[in-house]
Write an enzyme that holds these catalytic residues in place. Structure first.
Site, PDB file in Angstrom:
ATOM      1  N   HIS A   1      20.732   3.077   5.115  1.00 31.97           N
ATOM      2  CA  HIS A   1      21.804   3.832   4.757  1.00 31.97           C
ATOM      3  C   HIS A   1      21.928   3.721   3.049  1.00 31.97           C
ATOM      4  O   HIS A   1      21.509   3.109   2.439  1.00 31.97           O
ATOM      5  CB  HIS A   1      23.007   2.694   5.099  1.00 31.97           C
TER       6      HIS A   1
ATOM      7  N   GLU B   1      32.101  -0.253   0.460  1.00 32.17           N
ATOM      8  CA  GLU B   1      31.198  -0.861   1.241  1.00 32.17           C
ATOM      9  C   GLU B   1      30.630  -2.290   0.657  1.00 32.17           C
ATOM     10  O   GLU B   1      30.138  -3.372   1.475  1.00 32.17           O
ATOM     11  CB  GLU B   1      30.010   0.161   1.279  1.00 32.17           C
TER      12      GLU B   1
ATOM     13  N   TYR C   1      31.858   2.033   9.991  1.00 29.86           N
ATOM     14  CA  TYR C   1      31.625   3.523  10.050  1.00 29.86           C
ATOM     15  C   TYR C   1      32.919   4.321  10.693  1.00 29.86           C
ATOM     16  O   TYR C   1      32.632   5.254  11.169  1.00 29.86           O
ATOM     17  CB  TYR C   1      30.469   3.606  11.207  1.00 29.86           C
TER      18      TYR C   1
ATOM     19  N   LYS D   1      18.203  -0.614   8.111  1.00 29.30           N
ATOM     20  CA  LYS D   1      18.863  -0.834   9.268  1.00 29.30           C
ATOM     21  C   LYS D   1      17.919  -1.397  10.573  1.00 29.30           C
ATOM     22  O   LYS D   1      16.928  -1.933  10.186  1.00 29.30           O
ATOM     23  CB  LYS D   1      19.033   0.691   9.695  1.00 29.30           C
TER      24      LYS D   1
ATOM     25  N   ASN E   1      17.282   5.727  11.340  1.00 26.81           N
ATOM     26  CA  ASN E   1      16.545   6.554  10.056  1.00 26.81           C
ATOM     27  C   ASN E   1      16.157   5.534   8.854  1.00 26.81           C
ATOM     28  O   ASN E   1      16.519   5.689   7.577  1.00 26.81           O
ATOM     29  CB  ASN E   1      17.527   7.575   9.464  1.00 26.81           C
TER      30      ASN E   1
HETATM   31  P1  ATP Z   1      23.897   6.884   5.995  1.00 24.99           P
HETATM   32  O1  ATP Z   1      25.657   6.997   6.060  1.00 24.99           O
HETATM   33  O2  ATP Z   1      23.463   5.869   7.026  1.00 24.99           O
HETATM   34  O3  ATP Z   1      23.470   6.523   4.719  1.00 24.99           O
HETATM   35  P2  ATP Z   1      24.044   9.747   5.951  1.00 24.99           P
HETATM   36  O4  ATP Z   1      25.210   9.695   4.565  1.00 24.99           O
HETATM   37  O5  ATP Z   1      22.587  10.499   5.405  1.00 24.99           O
HETATM   38  O6  ATP Z   1      23.530   8.342   6.353  1.00 24.99           O
HETATM   39  P3  ATP Z   1      25.767  10.435   7.860  1.00 24.99           P
HETATM   40  O7  ATP Z   1      26.385  11.774   8.320  1.00 24.99           O
HETATM   41  O8  ATP Z   1      26.824   9.461   7.018  1.00 24.99           O
HETATM   42  O9  ATP Z   1      24.503  10.302   7.348  1.00 24.99           O
HETATM   43  O10 ATP Z   1      25.418   9.700   9.198  1.00 24.99           O
HETATM   44  C1  ATP Z   1      25.617   7.984   9.438  1.00 24.99           C
HETATM   45  C2  ATP Z   1      24.320   7.930  10.154  1.00 24.99           C
HETATM   46  O11 ATP Z   1      24.896   8.322  11.611  1.00 24.99           O
HETATM   47  C3  ATP Z   1      23.241   8.407   9.719  1.00 24.99           C
HETATM   48  O12 ATP Z   1      22.380   7.692   9.014  1.00 24.99           O
HETATM   49  C4  ATP Z   1      22.389   8.219  11.443  1.00 24.99           C
HETATM   50  O13 ATP Z   1      21.905   6.996  11.548  1.00 24.99           O
HETATM   51  C5  ATP Z   1      23.588   8.523  12.198  1.00 24.99           C
HETATM   52  N1  ATP Z   1      23.815   9.921  12.673  1.00 24.99           N
HETATM   53  C6  ATP Z   1      23.832  11.004  11.841  1.00 24.99           C
HETATM   54  N2  ATP Z   1      23.924  12.145  12.678  1.00 24.99           N
HETATM   55  C7  ATP Z   1      23.748  11.899  13.828  1.00 24.99           C
HETATM   56  C8  ATP Z   1      23.600  12.628  14.816  1.00 24.99           C
HETATM   57  N3  ATP Z   1      23.619  13.825  15.229  1.00 24.99           N
HETATM   58  N4  ATP Z   1      23.158  11.803  16.038  1.00 24.99           N
HETATM   59  C9  ATP Z   1      22.815  10.688  16.218  1.00 24.99           C
HETATM   60  N5  ATP Z   1      22.986   9.766  14.990  1.00 24.99           N
HETATM   61  C10 ATP Z   1      23.438  10.379  13.967  1.00 24.99           C
HETATM   62 MG    MG Z   2      26.857   8.482   5.113  1.00 22.41          MG
END
Ligand code: ATP
Ligand code: MG
Length: 139
Positions: free
Chosen positions: A116, A127, A50, A10, A113
């Site tokens: 992804h 993807e 997304y 990221k 974080n």
């Molecule tokens: P990713 O899809 O990026 O691998 P993930 O599957 O662990 O992460 P998701 O629930 O798909 O988590 O959320 C996608 C991304 O959106 C997260 O990785 C984070 O960057 C962001 N995100 C998730 N929850 C929050 C939140 N409550 N507030 C702000 N950003 C968030």
């Molecule tokens: Mg995710």
């Protein structure tokens, strides 16, 4: 199937100069890189990628963040790639991520974080196709 996943480093991790260290961890973890490319997403690209999170309150912030600087897009191969890689990178919130995971060591907040990971085999294929054509994938 079941042996491929999609990941991207990221923007904040790329900007901090951590791409190489993260890629080394991924390779040391037994994942083979099938294709890799550094790319700057437009806001529309991030919204499309997304789209599944469209109704979430953080969708606007998330797509601003993901289009705010270059990312490194990577297609990976390993047995059981999707669940193993999600475990490998750690929990979504770096503060809750297990010791030794990429998110624990490189993530700076719930949103920022570092990396992804695809959440299903079906989404991994979608993807990977978002960023690469079949001839880009070198086994
Ligand atoms: P990713 O899809 O990026 O691998 P993930 O599957 O662990 O992460 P998701 O629930 O798909 O988590 O959320 C996608 C991304 O959106 C997260 O990785 C984070 O960057 C962001 N995100 C998730 N929850 C929050 C939140 N409550 N507030 C702000 N950003 C968030
Ligand atoms: Mg995710």
């Amino acid at each position: 199937m079941g042996n491929r996943t999609y990941t991207m480093i990221k923007p904040e991790a790329v900007a901090a100069g951590n791409s190489g260290k993260i890629i080394a961890r991924i390779e040391d973890g037994g994942y083979k890189i099938l294709a890799m490319r550094k790319v700057q997403l437009s806001k529309a690209d991030a919204e499309a990628f997304y789209a599944v999170h469209k109704e979430r309150p953080f969708y606007g912030e998330l797509t601003d963040y993901m289009s705010g600087g270059p990312i490194v897009a990577i297609a990976l191969e390993k047995d059981n790639a999707v669940p193993d890689f999600r475990q490998f990178i750690g929990a979504t919130n770096p503060q809750e991520a297990e010791e030794g995971t990429i998110r624990k060591d490189f993530g700076t907040s719930l949103q920022e974080n570092a990396i992804h990971a695809s959440d299903s085999d079906e989404n991994a294929e979608i993807e990977i196709k978002f960023f690469f054509s079949v001839r880009d994938l070198v086994g």
